[in-house]
Design a protein around this motif. Structure first.
Motif, mmCIF file in Angstrom:
data_model
loop_
_atom_site.group_PDB
_atom_site.id
_atom_site.type_symbol
_atom_site.label_atom_id
_atom_site.label_comp_id
_atom_site.label_asym_id
_atom_site.label_seq_id
_atom_site.Cartn_x
_atom_site.Cartn_y
_atom_site.Cartn_z
ATOM 1 N N ILE A 135 0.703 -1.132 0.010
ATOM 2 C CA ILE A 135 0.111 0.347 -0.124
ATOM 3 C C ILE A 135 1.257 1.280 -0.085
ATOM 4 O O ILE A 135 1.990 1.131 0.835
ATOM 5 C CB ILE A 135 -0.651 0.159 0.956
ATOM 6 C CG1 ILE A 135 -1.789 -1.277 1.305
ATOM 7 C CG2 ILE A 135 -1.639 1.348 1.630
ATOM 8 C CD1 ILE A 135 -2.520 -1.307 2.498
ATOM 9 N N GLU A 136 0.281 2.518 -1.046
ATOM 10 C CA GLU A 136 1.550 3.459 -1.407
ATOM 11 C C GLU A 136 0.253 4.191 -0.707
ATOM 12 O O GLU A 136 -0.550 4.504 -1.432
ATOM 13 C CB GLU A 136 2.490 3.460 -2.450
ATOM 14 C CG GLU A 136 3.396 2.240 -2.243
ATOM 15 C CD GLU A 136 3.820 2.260 -3.674
ATOM 16 O OE1 GLU A 136 3.338 3.879 -4.650
ATOM 17 O OE2 GLU A 136 5.037 1.815 -4.090
ATOM 18 N N LEU A 137 1.199 5.290 -0.452
ATOM 19 C CA LEU A 137 0.279 6.258 0.184
ATOM 20 C C LEU A 137 1.140 7.787 -0.312
ATOM 21 O O LEU A 137 2.610 7.685 -0.084
ATOM 22 C CB LEU A 137 -0.060 7.258 1.764
ATOM 23 C CG LEU A 137 -0.541 8.143 1.833
ATOM 24 C CD1 LEU A 137 -1.700 9.005 1.741
ATOM 25 C CD2 LEU A 137 -0.571 8.191 3.917
ATOM 26 N N ASP A 138 0.980 8.750 -0.854
ATOM 27 C CA ASP A 138 1.556 9.432 -2.233
ATOM 28 C C ASP A 138 3.260 9.209 -2.707
ATOM 29 O O ASP A 138 4.419 9.644 -2.048
ATOM 30 C CB ASP A 138 1.820 10.794 -0.676
ATOM 31 C CG ASP A 138 0.170 11.826 -0.829
ATOM 32 O OD1 ASP A 138 -0.306 11.817 -1.920
ATOM 33 O OD2 ASP A 138 0.358 12.133 0.621
ATOM 34 N N ARG A 139 2.902 7.483 -3.020
ATOM 35 C CA ARG A 139 4.864 6.930 -3.542
ATOM 36 C C ARG A 139 5.038 6.707 -2.257
ATOM 37 O O ARG A 139 5.957 6.280 -3.362
ATOM 38 C CB ARG A 139 4.592 7.811 -4.636
ATOM 39 C CG ARG A 139 3.953 8.208 -5.681
ATOM 40 C CD ARG A 139 4.327 9.061 -6.778
ATOM 41 N NE ARG A 139 3.845 9.015 -8.088
ATOM 42 C CZ ARG A 139 4.094 10.351 -8.966
ATOM 43 N NH1 ARG A 139 5.039 10.382 -8.502
ATOM 44 N NH2 ARG A 139 3.439 10.490 -9.969
ATOM 45 N N GLN A 140 4.363 6.909 -0.814
ATOM 46 C CA GLN A 140 5.383 5.776 -0.252
ATOM 47 C C GLN A 140 5.109 5.418 0.150
ATOM 48 O O GLN A 140 3.906 4.724 0.391
ATOM 49 C CB GLN A 140 5.638 6.886 0.432
ATOM 50 C CG GLN A 140 6.370 8.061 1.066
ATOM 51 C CD GLN A 140 8.153 8.062 -0.194
ATOM 52 O OE1 GLN A 140 8.066 7.537 0.605
ATOM 53 N NE2 GLN A 140 8.271 8.995 -1.235
ATOM 54 N N PRO A 141 6.234 3.777 0.344
ATOM 55 C CA PRO A 141 5.209 2.805 1.158
ATOM 56 C C PRO A 141 5.115 3.214 2.542
ATOM 57 O O PRO A 141 5.400 3.264 3.082
ATOM 58 C CB PRO A 141 6.152 1.563 0.835
ATOM 59 C CG PRO A 141 7.768 2.577 0.136
ATOM 60 C CD PRO A 141 6.897 3.666 -0.200
#
Length: 169
Positions: free
Chosen positions: A65-71
């Motif tokens: 799961i990535e949030l704003d391209r951060q895992p």
């Protein structure tokens, strides 16, 4: 806020272990272990869980799961003929309470609905995420099994196609 999923790869093993360890931090805080002991314990537990999932659910897909391209987490789902079974959804502490888990579960529910499938999950009895599952329509299914409770969210499509089933009063 951008949330997306991607398949986990071998290069994600350290990340997956860190995500797993973050789910155990409260319980490990109760021990007298140093950081190295905690890391060794969670590494061993993560590996046991990973092997179990691979053996028992060989078709299951583990996604990052990535949030704003951060895992920030993992979602592990076993797609079955009658249901999508969530083996695990875990988020790093910094991502919790921000709607990331809700977003992922709603997307999974929409996928299941489009196929007339139910969604199931086992949740620890005292896990606060249980309230989220209930808000999303999951209901207790049977008696607890050890420290876990099975929950199911039935498909509205599947329920409407079975009029002989009793409706709530």
């Amino acid at each position: 806020m951008s949330i997306c999923l991607r398949p986990a790869t071998e290069q994600d093993q350290a990340l997956l272990q860190r995500i797993y360890a973050s789910t155990r931090s409260a319980e490990l805080a109760l021990t007298q272990w140093d950081e190295a002991q905690c890391r060794a314990f969670t590494g061993m537990q993560y590996e046991a869980q990973r092997r179990y999932y691979a053996e028992q659910y060989p078709r299951a897909l583990c996604q990052i799961i990535e949030l704003d391209r951060q895992p920030v987490g993992r979602l592990w789902v076993d797609r079955r003929p009658q249901a999508l079974h969530v083996l695990d959804i875990s988020l790093l502490e910094a991502a919790r309470g921000r709607g990331v888990g809700s977003h992922c579960l709603r997307a999974l529910i929409a996928e299941a609905e489009s196929e007339g499938l139910q969604v199931s999950i086992y949740v620890e009895l005292h896990n606060p995420a249980r309230r989220l599952y209930e808000r999303l329509g999951f209901r207790v299914d049977g008696a607890p099994r050890g420290l876990h409770q099975h929950m199911i969210r039935h498909s509205l499509v599947a329920l409407s196609s079975h009029p002989q089933e009793s409706q709530p009063c």
